[in-house]
Design a protein around this motif. Structure first.
Motif, PDB file in Angstrom:
ATOM      1  N   SER A  58     -10.857   4.539  33.705  1.00 45.09           N
ATOM      2  CA  SER A  58     -12.025   4.078  32.967  1.00 45.09           C
ATOM      3  C   SER A  58     -13.211   3.947  33.902  1.00 45.09           C
ATOM      4  N   ASP A  59     -12.897   3.624  35.146  1.00 42.22           N
ATOM      5  CA  ASP A  59     -13.960   3.439  36.119  1.00 42.22           C
ATOM      6  C   ASP A  59     -13.388   3.687  37.506  1.00 42.22           C
ATOM      7  N   GLY A  60     -14.249   3.911  38.475  1.00 44.34           N
ATOM      8  CA  GLY A  60     -13.788   4.121  39.847  1.00 44.34           C
ATOM      9  C   GLY A  60     -13.717   5.598  40.184  1.00 44.34           C
ATOM     10  N   GLU A  61     -13.374   5.856  41.443  1.00 45.76           N
ATOM     11  CA  GLU A  61     -13.335   7.227  41.911  1.00 45.76           C
ATOM     12  C   GLU A  61     -11.911   7.651  42.221  1.00 45.76           C
ATOM     13  N   TYR A  62     -11.623   8.881  41.935  1.00 47.11           N
ATOM     14  CA  TYR A  62     -10.296   9.390  42.292  1.00 47.11           C
ATOM     15  C   TYR A  62     -10.438  10.800  42.845  1.00 47.11           C
ATOM     16  N   HIS A  63      -9.970  10.979  44.091  1.00 45.95           N
ATOM     17  CA  HIS A  63     -10.041  12.284  44.743  1.00 45.95           C
ATOM     18  C   HIS A  63      -8.640  12.825  44.928  1.00 45.95           C
ATOM     19  N   PHE A  64      -8.459  14.058  44.485  1.00 41.34           N
ATOM     20  CA  PHE A  64      -7.158  14.710  44.662  1.00 41.34           C
ATOM     21  C   PHE A  64      -7.382  16.037  45.370  1.00 41.34           C
ATOM     22  N   LEU A  65      -6.725  16.185  46.516  1.00 47.21           N
ATOM     23  CA  LEU A  65      -6.877  17.386  47.348  1.00 47.21           C
ATOM     24  C   LEU A  65      -8.353  17.700  47.613  1.00 47.21           C
ATOM     25  N   GLY A  66      -9.128  16.623  47.816  1.00 42.53           N
ATOM     26  CA  GLY A  66     -10.525  16.814  48.154  1.00 42.53           C
ATOM     27  C   GLY A  66     -11.465  16.981  46.975  1.00 42.53           C
ATOM     28  N   HIS A  67     -10.894  17.099  45.745  1.00 46.58           N
ATOM     29  CA  HIS A  67     -11.770  17.215  44.569  1.00 46.58           C
ATOM     30  C   HIS A  67     -11.965  15.845  43.937  1.00 46.58           C
ATOM     31  N   ASP A  68     -13.194  15.575  43.502  1.00 44.02           N
ATOM     32  CA  ASP A  68     -13.388  14.363  42.716  1.00 44.02           C
ATOM     33  C   ASP A  68     -12.934  14.671  41.291  1.00 44.02           C
ATOM     34  N   VAL A  69     -11.899  14.001  40.829  1.00 39.72           N
ATOM     35  CA  VAL A  69     -11.342  14.329  39.517  1.00 39.72           C
ATOM     36  C   VAL A  69     -11.398  13.145  38.562  1.00 39.72           C
ATOM     37  N   SER A  70     -12.265  12.167  38.877  1.00 39.76           N
ATOM     38  CA  SER A  70     -12.249  10.961  38.038  1.00 39.76           C
ATOM     39  C   SER A  70     -12.673  11.237  36.593  1.00 39.76           C
ATOM     40  N   ASN A  71     -13.529  12.242  36.410  1.00 44.14           N
ATOM     41  CA  ASN A  71     -13.974  12.474  35.028  1.00 44.14           C
ATOM     42  C   ASN A  71     -13.943  13.948  34.645  1.00 44.14           C
ATOM     43  N   ARG A  72     -12.754  14.484  34.644  1.00 46.27           N
ATOM     44  CA  ARG A  72     -12.605  15.892  34.278  1.00 46.27           C
ATOM     45  C   ARG A  72     -12.083  16.008  32.856  1.00 46.27           C
ATOM     46  N   THR A  73     -12.367  17.150  32.237  1.00 43.62           N
ATOM     47  CA  THR A  73     -11.805  17.364  30.891  1.00 43.62           C
ATOM     48  C   THR A  73     -10.315  17.643  31.009  1.00 43.62           C
ATOM     49  N   GLU A  74      -9.642  17.562  29.891  1.00 43.97           N
ATOM     50  CA  GLU A  74      -8.201  17.778  29.910  1.00 43.97           C
ATOM     51  C   GLU A  74      -7.885  19.167  30.442  1.00 43.97           C
ATOM     52  N   ARG A  75      -8.733  20.126  30.054  1.00 45.20           N
ATOM     53  CA  ARG A  75      -8.504  21.504  30.457  1.00 45.20           C
ATOM     54  C   ARG A  75      -8.612  21.657  31.970  1.00 45.20           C
ATOM     55  N   GLU A  76      -9.638  21.019  32.550  1.00 44.91           N
ATOM     56  CA  GLU A  76      -9.819  21.111  34.006  1.00 44.91           C
ATOM     57  C   GLU A  76      -8.672  20.434  34.744  1.00 44.91           C
ATOM     58  N   ARG A  77      -8.267  19.260  34.214  1.00 44.82           N
ATOM     59  CA  ARG A  77      -7.163  18.552  34.859  1.00 44.82           C
ATOM     60  C   ARG A  77      -5.889  19.390  34.792  1.00 44.82           C
ATOM     61  N   ALA A  78      -5.680  20.054  33.635  1.00 47.32           N
ATOM     62  CA  ALA A  78      -4.479  20.877  33.483  1.00 47.32           C
ATOM     63  C   ALA A  78      -4.473  22.004  34.515  1.00 47.32           C
ATOM     64  N   GLN A  79      -5.635  22.594  34.747  1.00 45.72           N
ATOM     65  CA  GLN A  79      -5.739  23.676  35.723  1.00 45.72           C
ATOM     66  C   GLN A  79      -5.356  23.203  37.125  1.00 45.72           C
ATOM     67  N   LEU A  80      -5.831  22.005  37.479  1.00 44.08           N
ATOM     68  CA  LEU A  80      -5.582  21.470  38.820  1.00 44.08           C
ATOM     69  C   LEU A  80      -4.126  21.025  38.971  1.00 44.08           C
ATOM     70  N   ARG A  81      -3.562  20.556  37.850  1.00 44.62           N
ATOM     71  CA  ARG A  81      -2.196  20.057  37.851  1.00 44.62           C
ATOM     72  C   ARG A  81      -1.202  21.184  38.107  1.00 44.62           C
ATOM     73  N   LYS A  82      -1.498  22.318  37.435  1.00 49.82           N
ATOM     74  CA  LYS A  82      -0.594  23.475  37.494  1.00 49.82           C
ATOM     75  C   LYS A  82      -0.269  23.843  38.939  1.00 49.82           C
ATOM     76  N   GLY A  83       0.987  23.877  39.282  1.00 45.81           N
ATOM     77  CA  GLY A  83       1.376  24.346  40.606  1.00 45.81           C
ATOM     78  C   GLY A  83       1.180  23.348  41.717  1.00 45.81           C
ATOM     79  N   ASN A  84       0.384  22.294  41.479  1.00 42.45           N
ATOM     80  CA  ASN A  84       0.154  21.320  42.537  1.00 42.45           C
ATOM     81  C   ASN A  84       0.970  20.053  42.389  1.00 42.45           C
ATOM     82  N   ILE A  85       1.215  19.661  41.145  1.00 37.54           N
ATOM     83  CA  ILE A  85       1.900  18.392  40.920  1.00 37.54           C
ATOM     84  C   ILE A  85       3.169  18.621  40.111  1.00 37.54           C
ATOM     85  N   GLY A  86       4.264  18.040  40.561  1.00 41.20           N
ATOM     86  CA  GLY A  86       5.499  18.078  39.798  1.00 41.20           C
ATOM     87  C   GLY A  86       5.833  16.677  39.310  1.00 41.20           C
TER      88      GLY A  86
END
Lengths: 229, 819
Positions: A58-86
């Motif tokens: 809801s608030d705050g910052e979240y960086h994953f692998l150097g990307h700021d991902v705190s406010n991404r759309t579901e589609r963008e998050r899905a793209q980043l998730r693929k292959g990187n997170i199990g």
């Protein structure tokens, strides 16, 4: 790998507003094995979901692998998730209609790999989890421990850099639980970063670092004895 | 990826057997209905298009309009129209006339004769139309007068396995059998041809037995005239030449606008009810519309089942959606997957539907009164694939949108609240389905009620145990109406003398027409004020009214004892008295100046000699045809006049009575066919269309309610499975099984009640429109709707209770533990 600053998550229904996470600051480096502990409802799973890009804070910052991902759309998050997170879940979450092999192969399908490549990788992952002999079985035909091993095979099949485990031994007896924890420890030794939510101090012993949450706050962060980052 | 989708679709199909069954069987029924109806409507719309020159072939019509509604519109034409058109219109390539009559045909003098439909056609018939000549020389055909062309079926009926060509056939013409030589075999007319035939003879031959005046007269219409225009012809410039042509043809009788000639495209004949019916049969497109609407409604109900069930059962698929999304699936992947599943299921349904439609085809043919057949062709494959795609789009898209939109963490944590779950959507769908079902049930009940009313209404005469015996007397050059009336009376007397003393026969009488033969003869004449008076007429013998039990309201009936009756007595019905504004009709004369000396001796009640679609029209009866025919200006025959003998028989041992009648008839009228019918059944046969509608409505509403209940059954079971915990808790707290059942049923009952409220005004309106066709109608009783609603509620209660009673009896310990 993961930097969270002032993470906040508020769930609101029509009448009640519940703060699940409140100003959480966490940093996790590559190769770490971190356990998150705390009583029911303290926000463990919420934190894990945000880390796994299944949910936005809801608030705050979240960086994953150097990307700021705190406010991404579901589609963008899905793209980043693929292959990187199990993901590994307490209730395994295998698809009942698919065989062991097909379950493990699934993430590769969504990555658009060719069938030969998928076969090779899925078999390698199953081999690693010693589940090759069960490749044509359906999940219901397996024991809980075996199902969780298949789930782990699925989590690692695409060479995920980060594995998020939500009480991975919660539905297992102690023998099978130990087996699963050993597998996770092995994976960590081979370089995979693991973040695990658990109630069990025994399981937490496998981790390098334990983060305690209470009512949405990080209360303590302990380095386990014998582990050094 | 595709393989994976198909695999999972198939596996979930087999895993959830009940839902798959409900979805597939419901859709399959819908598809079967749709396929059959489409087959029917395409057949209806394909009429006469198979002729390669169909865009240049027209049927001529004539319209005489003398003002004040004195209009004669006909699609049968004067014989002289053909030569006139050929001379005056250069664009005319060829013309063929066609005239149909029934008469006896036999192989040889010693053989039995059969009444056969005989078509007289011009030789051009064989070149204008595409009916293929299978045997014979088309160039030489009908160069002689006594030639006959047969269809293979009729040829084998008369000649069995012999080669029919050049064989002789005896055809009754002008009162005697004449020899004809078979010179051709022509293919059976296709079922989608307006022109049907089995035996063709030359038009020139038929002309020899017709009244020579009628062949030259512009006011006597008999044959249909088919005109082939050349390929450069412009229809409007052809039409523009007709007034000048008529002016020349009629000479000094011509008044502008009084006699019009026109052309109707041949492909327009079958479904155009604006034109009067000629020889070619016409189909009322209303029935295709009703059929089509019912099929579409059933298909929509099945699609709605598909949607609501897919969404409702999505809880069980939600976990899968969550997992797929966590491990990398994007929304479009899932949309494809779920739509693909819908497609797979529809493909199954369509396949099954095709099979069902094949099985139901004979039944459907009976319902629709057609002879359709299903053939596997590119067209039908395209039709079925198109149907599958269409249904999967309609039924699959919404579930695909809903399912693919689930948030993974919510579903994996079991916090899922399906959007459609509590919203109006699903309830709306149930209401929609039941509204349609109740509408159809109410219409069915009302059609039943009206038909019962039609069958049981007192028609004002005796219709039970009356046998109508058709004489073989027909109009001909030497056989005028007076002559055949006398002949018939003579045959009746002979028959009477033979059966007198036989207690099986109670009474008999002769008449030209009997009830259920449309409006008998329609005539008009001008009265002293030059006002057109219309009435229907019939010629009966002195015993007819008495024998039929028709009540005489004033004056008396005809009598054998009073010899002047045959010469000058007329009996009219009350409708004529009212129409002419008389207080007392007895002793009066018809107000036309040309009638022979006559007197109205009696007034009969308004008995329903026509069908109950029309109110009783003015009627005059006489024994002697010339009495009524003398004074009229125009005459129209609804059926060609042919005398009939009506016999009242005893209700004991009817088959034996009929056998006796057949033997007696053979002695009275040697060589004539024994052609009889029961009056009540021929009256009932007037309502065949309505009976067809009744059958269609019954099957349609049954199917609709079955499919809607299949859906309701599935929905109820899903709803209960989601309320297992609630039911468990209620039972722990002391709820009885009955109160639980009630709780579940209540929710659906409200929906059915809403449907009743919606369906009633719709049904009320539709039934009102349909009943407008009848002069005599049953009341639209409120009970009809009450009953329709009660049927829907009871069926839905039975459906839901199967599920809810089961749920209410589960041990709460079990249900709470599993939760």
């Amino acid at each position: 790998m993961i930097q969270a600053r002032n993470l906040k998550k508020v769930y609101s229904t029509e009448e009640v507003e519940t703060t699940a996470l409140n100003n959480v600051n966490i940093e996790i480096k590559e190769g770490e094995f971190v356990a998150i502990m705390g009583p029911s409802g303290c926000g463990k799973s919420t934190l894990l979901n945000i880390m796994g890009l299944l949910d936005n804070p809801s608030d705050g910052e979240y960086h994953f692998l150097g990307h700021d991902v705190s406010n991404r759309t579901e589609r963008e998050r899905a793209q980043l998730r693929k292959g990187n997170i199990g993901f590994i879940f307490q209730s395994f979450n295998l698809i009942d209609e698919l065989t062991v092999f097909e379950n493990v192969e699934l993430p590769l399908l969504y990555l658009g790999m060719s069938s030969d490549e998928r076969k090779e990788k899925a078999e390698a992952a199953l081999e690693r989890m010693s589940m090759m002999h069960r490749r044509n079985h359906f999940p219901q035909q397996l024991s809980g421990g075996q199902q969780q091993r298949v789930a782990i095979a699925r989590a690692v099949v695409a060479n995920a850099k980060l594995i998020l485990a939500d009480e991975p031994t919660g539905n297992l007896d102690s023998d099978h639980g130990n087996e699963v924890m050993k597998v996770l420890a092995e994976l960590n030794e081979q370089g995979t970063t693991i973040v695990m939510v658990t109630h069990s101090p025994h399981d937490a012993d496998y981790a390098m670092r334990v983060i305690h949450l209470f009512d949405g706050h990080v209360v303590t962060e302990n380095m386990q004895e014998g582990f050094h980052v | 990826m595709l393989k994976n989708y198909i695999k999972i679709a198939l596996r979930s199909l087999f895993k959830q057997k009940m839902y798959s069954f409900i979805n597939i069987s419901g859709l399959a029924l819908g598809v079967a209905c749709c396929a059959l109806i489409l087959l029917y409507t395409t057949n209806e719309w394909s009429f006469d298009k198979f002729h390669s020159k169909s865009d240049r072939i027209y049927r001529a019509w004539t319209l005489e309009d003398y003002g004040e509604g004195d209009i004669y519109f006909n699609t049968v034409t004067p014989f002289v129209l053909k030569p006139t058109l050929e001379q005056s219109i250069p664009e005319v390539e060829q013309i063929a006339r066609r005239y149909v009559f029934n008469d006896l045909v036999k192989r040889s003098e010693s053989d039995e004769s059969f009444s056969t439909s005989i078509q007289a056609v011009d030789p051009e018939f064989f070149s204008i139309f595409d009916f293929e000549l299978l045997r014979g020389d088309s160039e030489q055909l009908f160069s002689g007068l006594n030639e006959v062309v047969l269809t293979p079926e009729l040829a084998s009926q008369y000649f069995e396995n012999e080669d029919p060509l050049q064989k002789t056939l005896l055809i009754m013409m002008g009162g005697e059998f004449q020899a004809f030589t078979v010179t051709g075999i022509i293919e059976e007319p296709p079922t989608n041809s307006s022109i049907q035939y089995e035996l063709l003879i030359p038009m020139e031959k038929a002309k020899t037995i017709l009244n020579p005046n009628s062949l030259l007269n512009w006011y006597s219409v008999t044959p249909e005239t088919y005109v082939l225009l050349n390929d450069q012809a412009d229809l409007s410039s052809v039409k523009a030449k007709f007034p000048a042509m008529m002016q020349q043809a009629l000479g000094e009788d011509y008044n502008e606008g009084e006699y019009e000639v026109g052309l109707q495209p041949i492909t327009d004949i079958h479904l155009n009810t604006e034109f009067p019916v000629g020889i070619a049969s016409v189909s009322d497109p209303t029935y295709s519309y009703i059929l089509g609407a019912i099929a579409l409604l059933i298909l929509i109900i099945a699609c709605v089942n598909f949607m609501t069930l897919s969404i409702s059962r999505s809880t069980s698929r939600a976990k899968e959606v969550g997992i797929r999304k966590t491990i990398g699936a994007e929304r479009h992947h899932l949309m494809y997957q779920f739509w693909g599943e819908a497609l797979l299921m529809t493909v199954f349904s369509v396949g099954l539907g095709a099979l069902i439609s094949e099985i139901l085809l004979p039944f459907f043919n009976q319902l629709s009164g057609t002879q359709l057949s299903l053939q596997l062709s590119i067209d039908s494959i395209l039709l079925y694939s198109g149907l599958a795609l269409f249904i999967s789009l309609i039924a699959g898209i919404y579930p695909a949108l809903v399912l693919s939109n689930f948030k993974p963490i919510e579903v994996l944590k079991g916090k899922l609240q399906i959007k459609g779950d509590k919203s109006l959507f699903r309830k709306g769908m149930v209401v929609f389905q039941f509204t349609i079902s109740i509408f159809l049930i109410a219409c069915t009940l009302m059609v039943n009620k009206q038909l019962d009313f039609l069958r049981s209404k007192d028609l004002g005469f005796q219709k039970e145990q009356v046998v109508i015996l058709q004489t073989d007397l027909k109009l001909g050059p030497q056989m005028g109406l007076s002559r055949i009336t006398q002949e018939s009376a003579h045959k009746k007397e002979l028959l009477e003398s033979q059966i007198s003393g036989n207690s099986n026969f109670m009474d008999l009488a002769s008449s030209i027409y009997t009830p259920a033969q449309q409006g008998w003869i329609g005539v008009d004449f001008k009265d002293a004020d030059q006002q057109t008076r219309r009435m229907n007429i019939n010629f009966v013998d002195a015993d007819y009214l008495n024998m039929m039990g028709i009540e005489v309201l004033a004056g008396r009936s005809f009598s054998d004892e009073i010899t002047s009756d045959e010469r000058r007595a007329i009996i009219v019905n009350q409708a004529l008295v009212d129409d002419y504004g008389w207080k007392n009709a007895i002793g009066k004369k018809l107000p036309g100046s040309n009638f022979e000396d006559h007197e109205i001796i009696g007034v009969v009640e308004n008995f329903n000699y026509q069908s109950l679609r029309t109110a009783v029209e003015p009627l005059a009866l006489s024994i002697n045809p010339s009495l009524l025919l003398s004074g009229i200006a125009n005459i129209g025959f609804f059926n060609s006049p042919s005398p009939r003998i009506s016999l009242k028989i005893s209700s004991d041992n009817i088959p034996q009575t009929i056998r006796e009648l057949e033997q007696t008839w053979a002695a009275v009228s040697p060589g004539a066919p024994f052609d009889f019918q029961f009056l009540d059944s021929s009256i009932d046969s007037q309502y065949r269309q309505e009976e067809r509608l009744q059958k269609i409505a019954i099957s349609g509403s049954a199917l609709a309610i079955i499919i809607a209940c299949l859906g309701l059954f599935g929905l109820a079971s899903l709803m209960i499975s989601r309320r297992v915990k609630e039911i468990g808790i209620r039972k722990v707290l002391g709820a009885s099984a009955a109160s639980i059942t009630l709780l579940v049923n209540k929710e659906f009952t409200i929906l059915v009640l809403v449907s009743i409220l919606l369906a009633v005004p719709m049904a009320w309106y539709a039934i009102g429109v349909w009943l407008d066709d009848f002069a005599y109608k049953a009341d639209i009783g409120f009970w009809t709707f009450l009953l329709a609603g009660a049927i829907a509620i009871s069926i839905s209660w039975i459906t839901i209770s199967i599920q809810s009673i089961k749920a209410a009896q589960v041990n709460p310990v079990k249900s709470l533990k599993s939760e």
